[in-house]
Each structure stands twice: as C-alpha cells, then as structure tokens.
Motif scaffolding. Structure first.
Motif, PDB file in Angstrom:
ATOM      1  N   ASP A   3      14.050  -1.664   3.291  1.00  0.00           N
ATOM      2  CA  ASP A   3      13.221  -1.947   2.030  1.00  0.00           C
ATOM      3  C   ASP A   3      12.177  -2.931   2.491  1.00  0.00           C
ATOM      4  O   ASP A   3      11.025  -2.960   2.199  1.00  0.00           O
ATOM      5  CB  ASP A   3      14.084  -2.589   1.106  1.00  0.00           C
ATOM      6  CG  ASP A   3      13.351  -3.479   0.170  1.00  0.00           C
ATOM      7  OD1 ASP A   3      12.544  -2.585  -0.470  1.00  0.00           O
ATOM      8  OD2 ASP A   3      13.439  -4.686  -0.151  1.00  0.00           O
TER       9      ASP A   3
ATOM     10  N   HIS B 294       9.451  -1.306   4.807  1.00  0.00           N
ATOM     11  CA  HIS B 294       8.412  -0.530   4.004  1.00  0.00           C
ATOM     12  C   HIS B 294       7.543  -1.597   2.987  1.00  0.00           C
ATOM     13  O   HIS B 294       6.504  -1.187   3.049  1.00  0.00           O
ATOM     14  CB  HIS B 294       9.240   0.433   3.124  1.00  0.00           C
ATOM     15  CG  HIS B 294       9.547   1.613   3.787  1.00  0.00           C
ATOM     16  ND1 HIS B 294       8.850   2.461   4.345  1.00  0.00           N
ATOM     17  CD2 HIS B 294      11.054   2.357   4.010  1.00  0.00           C
ATOM     18  CE1 HIS B 294       9.354   3.772   4.876  1.00  0.00           C
ATOM     19  NE2 HIS B 294      10.909   3.466   4.648  1.00  0.00           N
ATOM     20  N   ARG B 295       8.303  -2.400   2.614  1.00  0.00           N
ATOM     21  CA  ARG B 295       7.279  -3.350   1.858  1.00  0.00           C
ATOM     22  C   ARG B 295       5.989  -4.013   2.670  1.00  0.00           C
ATOM     23  O   ARG B 295       5.032  -4.171   1.999  1.00  0.00           O
ATOM     24  CB  ARG B 295       8.273  -4.539   1.250  1.00  0.00           C
ATOM     25  CG  ARG B 295       8.611  -4.200  -0.047  1.00  0.00           C
ATOM     26  CD  ARG B 295       9.074  -5.490  -0.912  1.00  0.00           C
ATOM     27  NE  ARG B 295      10.339  -5.841  -0.818  1.00  0.00           N
ATOM     28  CZ  ARG B 295      11.061  -7.162  -1.340  1.00  0.00           C
ATOM     29  NH1 ARG B 295      10.294  -7.928  -1.783  1.00  0.00           N
ATOM     30  NH2 ARG B 295      12.120  -7.204  -0.913  1.00  0.00           N
ATOM     31  N   GLU B 296       6.697  -4.385   3.944  1.00  0.00           N
ATOM     32  CA  GLU B 296       5.493  -5.208   4.624  1.00  0.00           C
ATOM     33  C   GLU B 296       4.392  -4.146   5.278  1.00  0.00           C
ATOM     34  O   GLU B 296       3.294  -4.199   5.143  1.00  0.00           O
ATOM     35  CB  GLU B 296       6.254  -5.897   6.055  1.00  0.00           C
ATOM     36  CG  GLU B 296       5.051  -6.516   6.865  1.00  0.00           C
ATOM     37  CD  GLU B 296       5.721  -7.528   7.772  1.00  0.00           C
ATOM     38  OE1 GLU B 296       5.227  -8.441   7.928  1.00  0.00           O
ATOM     39  OE2 GLU B 296       6.843  -7.241   8.299  1.00  0.00           O
TER      40      GLU B 296
ATOM     41  N   ASP C  92       3.670  -1.430   3.446  1.00  0.00           N
ATOM     42  CA  ASP C  92       2.816  -0.911   2.458  1.00  0.00           C
ATOM     43  C   ASP C  92       1.815  -2.176   2.029  1.00  0.00           C
ATOM     44  O   ASP C  92       0.614  -1.923   1.887  1.00  0.00           O
ATOM     45  CB  ASP C  92       3.718  -0.741   1.097  1.00  0.00           C
ATOM     46  CG  ASP C  92       4.450   0.431   1.388  1.00  0.00           C
ATOM     47  OD1 ASP C  92       4.049   1.509   2.245  1.00  0.00           O
ATOM     48  OD2 ASP C  92       5.372   0.600   0.440  1.00  0.00           O
ATOM     49  N   ALA C  93       2.431  -3.440   2.307  1.00  0.00           N
ATOM     50  CA  ALA C  93       1.527  -4.627   1.957  1.00  0.00           C
ATOM     51  C   ALA C  93       0.407  -4.659   2.822  1.00  0.00           C
ATOM     52  O   ALA C  93      -0.589  -4.757   2.522  1.00  0.00           O
ATOM     53  CB  ALA C  93       2.140  -5.889   1.826  1.00  0.00           C
TER      54      ALA C  93
ATOM     55  N   PRO D 252       4.005  -3.620  -5.843  1.00  0.00           N
ATOM     56  CA  PRO D 252       5.367  -3.902  -5.026  1.00  0.00           C
ATOM     57  C   PRO D 252       6.364  -3.880  -6.101  1.00  0.00           C
ATOM     58  O   PRO D 252       6.270  -4.326  -7.565  1.00  0.00           O
ATOM     59  CB  PRO D 252       4.971  -5.072  -4.288  1.00  0.00           C
ATOM     60  CG  PRO D 252       3.851  -5.925  -5.015  1.00  0.00           C
ATOM     61  CD  PRO D 252       3.043  -4.922  -5.752  1.00  0.00           C
ATOM     62  N   GLN D 253       7.579  -4.115  -5.582  1.00  0.00           N
ATOM     63  CA  GLN D 253       8.938  -4.269  -6.561  1.00  0.00           C
ATOM     64  C   GLN D 253       8.759  -5.978  -7.353  1.00  0.00           C
ATOM     65  O   GLN D 253       8.034  -6.689  -6.686  1.00  0.00           O
ATOM     66  CB  GLN D 253      10.248  -4.229  -5.823  1.00  0.00           C
ATOM     67  CG  GLN D 253      10.528  -5.269  -4.998  1.00  0.00           C
ATOM     68  CD  GLN D 253      11.671  -5.150  -4.296  1.00  0.00           C
ATOM     69  OE1 GLN D 253      12.238  -3.928  -3.731  1.00  0.00           O
ATOM     70  NE2 GLN D 253      12.803  -5.785  -4.108  1.00  0.00           N
TER      71      GLN D 253
ATOM     72  N   GLN E 279       8.523  -9.750   2.051  1.00  0.00           N
ATOM     73  CA  GLN E 279       9.192 -10.025   0.667  1.00  0.00           C
ATOM     74  C   GLN E 279       7.964  -9.915  -0.110  1.00  0.00           C
ATOM     75  O   GLN E 279       8.177 -10.266  -1.473  1.00  0.00           O
ATOM     76  CB  GLN E 279       9.665 -11.713   0.717  1.00  0.00           C
ATOM     77  CG  GLN E 279      10.469 -11.853   1.520  1.00  0.00           C
ATOM     78  CD  GLN E 279      11.787 -11.549   1.232  1.00  0.00           C
ATOM     79  OE1 GLN E 279      12.169 -10.989   0.193  1.00  0.00           O
ATOM     80  NE2 GLN E 279      12.935 -11.720   1.857  1.00  0.00           N
ATOM     81  N   THR E 280       6.880  -9.111   0.033  1.00  0.00           N
ATOM     82  CA  THR E 280       5.861  -9.082  -1.084  1.00  0.00           C
ATOM     83  C   THR E 280       6.599  -8.482  -2.070  1.00  0.00           C
ATOM     84  O   THR E 280       7.149  -7.899  -2.413  1.00  0.00           O
ATOM     85  CB  THR E 280       4.808  -8.033  -0.466  1.00  0.00           C
ATOM     86  OG1 THR E 280       4.600  -8.546   0.873  1.00  0.00           O
ATOM     87  CG2 THR E 280       3.677  -7.766  -1.466  1.00  0.00           C
ATOM     88  N   SER E 281       5.962  -8.947  -3.473  1.00  0.00           N
ATOM     89  CA  SER E 281       6.410  -8.617  -4.757  1.00  0.00           C
ATOM     90  C   SER E 281       5.599  -8.723  -5.949  1.00  0.00           C
ATOM     91  O   SER E 281       4.270  -9.210  -5.482  1.00  0.00           O
ATOM     92  CB  SER E 281       7.629  -9.791  -4.908  1.00  0.00           C
ATOM     93  OG  SER E 281       8.778  -9.921  -3.940  1.00  0.00           O
TER      94      SER E 281
END
Length: 320
Positions: free
Chosen positions: A73, A76-78, A80-81, A149-150, A222-224
């Motif tokens: 997770d 993938h978040r980083e 994508d960001a 993002p989530q 931790q992009t949110s």
C-alpha cells in the motif's frame, strides 16, 4: 567503489533489479546511506553513465517487518503520488521503478530520481524557512488529482494517549477529551501527510537568506485525502519539538499568510492540532534520534518530551 563493494552495500537481487532499470551502458558505481529516515532504508546510488559522467538515483527499501507488511500500500501510494506531482510545480522525485511486493528484490523497494539540496534542521535561519515551508504546503493542498488518494487515517485515539513522564496531567486530560469528540467536518485536500522539515530539501547558496529556496519535498508514502489542518498540524508539532513550542504556533499563521485556508473555528483547529500532537506522546524517540544524528545532539528524548508537553499546553491556551 568496486563491484564487490557495491554488491555489499545493496542486496544482490535488489542490485540486479536496479540494473534492469538503468540505461544501456550504465552501472551503479557508488552507494551512500541517507540518514534521517524512520520507516525505511534510504540509499543514494551513483550511476556511471555511458559518457563517463555520473547521475544519482534514490533507493527506498522497507525491511522492518511492520512496514514490510504494509509496503504494498505505502509504495503504491508513493509511486502514484510522484506520478501526479510530475506534472505540477511541486518539486518531488520522479518514480523510476517500484517493486511493492518484493517480487524481484529481497525487500519491497522503490527506485526514484534524486533531488538536489539538503534538509536543514538548525535553529538558525528558521524565520526565513518557515514561510517557504508554508507556501509549498499551500501548493500541495491546491492539487486536485483525477484519482484521489485514500482517506487519511488518524495516528492515535483518545484511549491510546499516554502522556510523557512529568507532563501536565490536567492539561493532557483536557487535550485527550478534545480528540475524544467526533472529528469536525472538513473540505478534503490532497495531503502529503508527513510534511515536516526532515522531508524538505533546501538550497542555501552562500547562506544567503534571500536566495533560499526549496528544491524538493520527499517521502510521499503517507499521501492521503483529508483536511488541510492535519498537514499543518503535523508540521507544527514537528517544529514545536525541533525548535520550540512558539514555532509550532507560528507555522499555522504562516500557512494562512501564504493563502492557505484552515478550519473556521478555534475548536476545530484545536482538534486537528491535538490529534497530531498527542500521537507523539507514547514515544518521541523515533523522531528525536534522526535529529540527533543530524547534529541536534541536545534534543534528548526528555528534552523533546518537555517541548511536546509545553506545546500541548500552548495549544490549549491559544485555541481552547
């Protein structure tokens, strides 16, 4: 470095994976451990190019069992960001390759471009740096990616708060009661979620404050999506522990001076500031240790706990 030294500094499967993502004729000729990270191993790779020059890449590797479990997770978040940020004015690395499930590497890894500059944690020059931090955070919050993002996750709850030894028990009980309430309604924003001086790179030519600029914002795992107040709160808490409680309060002012919009009422602002600050209560050592390694040797665990306690009290006085 020799080939054997490179192989010793980067695990063999990971090095082979990195090599597959280099240009033809390139090879890793140097490895430097980057200090200051808490959740992952960070290394700067020097790449020898075909024309005899060099360039740099950065390798993030999760090895701690907790973060390995959550690496898919987070990476993938980083990635994508970073893809979103590539088309913006926010200075961030570009993703090169990602192996979130450790299908090719020994551990989950992300390879990305290297940015110039350095982190600056000294008290000297802080008055010039805080407005720059605020302006860049406003720019981050202005982004509207097609795919959000989530939703943010709170990093503590009222029942989990354990005040530092010697903290003002009455103040901490009042602070804990604030975050026991339901979260205020908010207008969602693109959040870095771990924005603080340790994740910002500065270029300071000749120590000229007028020429000071930010060259990069890093660590986007931790992009949110959530309230702008939460990013402001996190940077404020870090500034309070690193430089003193007054700077924690000052950052929110700088954010608004830069055009940022925070929650409408003092009570709502207090909720978000305390939600972040109280999350550090049980253990400040993971943040204090990298600061000491970077030269702030006076920031013992006890010293940082005392600053956190003073900051919580100052929030209650200013916004309570």
């Amino acid at each position: 470095m020799t080939h054997d030294e490179v192989t010793g500094a980067v695990r063999p499967l990971t090095l082979a994976w990195v090599n597959r993502h280099l240009e033809v004729g390139e090879q890793v000729v140097g490895v430097e451990e980057l200090h200051g990270g808490i959740t992952a191993e960070m290394r700067r790779l020097t790449i020898g190019t075909r024309d005899g020059g060099t360039r740099h890449l950065v390798l993030r590797t999760f090895v701690d069992p907790y973060f390995v479990e959550h690496a898919e997770d987070l990476l993938h978040r980083e990635a994508d960001a970073l893809a979103v940020l590539a088309d913006t004015d926010v200075p961030a690395p570009a993703p090169v390759a990602v192996d979130p499930g450790a299908a090719h590497c020994e551990y989950p890894s992300l390879l990305m471009t290297h940015l110039p500059g350095r982190t600056v944690l000294a008290d000297e020059g802080l008055e010039a740096r805080v407005p720059l931090l605020a302006r860049h955070l406003v720019a981050i919050h202005a982004l509207r990616p097609a795919d959000r993002p989530q939703e943010y996750q709170a990093w503590t709850t009222a029942d989990a708060v354990v005040p530092p030894h010697g903290a003002d028990a009455v103040a901490w009980a009042a602070a804990t009661d604030v975050i026991r309430k339901p979260a205020p309604r908010y207008e969602g924003r693109f959040l870095h979620r771990d924005f603080h001086p340790g994740n910002v790179l500065f270029d300071e030519p000749s120590h000229d404050a007028a020429a000071l600029r930010i060259t990069g914002v890093v660590d986007w795992v931790q992009t949110s999506w959530g309230p702008a107040d939460l990013d402001v709160a996190h940077c404020s808490t870090n500034l309070a522990m690193l430089h003193g409680p007054a700077w924690g309060l000052r950052f929110a002012e700088a954010y608004e001076e830069a055009g940022g919009v925070l929650a409408a009422t003092a009570g709502e602002r207090l909720y978000w500031r305390l939600l972040d600050a109280l999350a550090f209560a049980s253990d400040v050592e993971p943040v204090a240790r990298p600061w000491r390694e970077a030269g702030r040797v006076e920031l013992t665990t006890r010293a940082v706990e005392e600053r956190l306690d003073a900051y919580v009290n100052s929030l209650l006085e200013a916004l309570g």
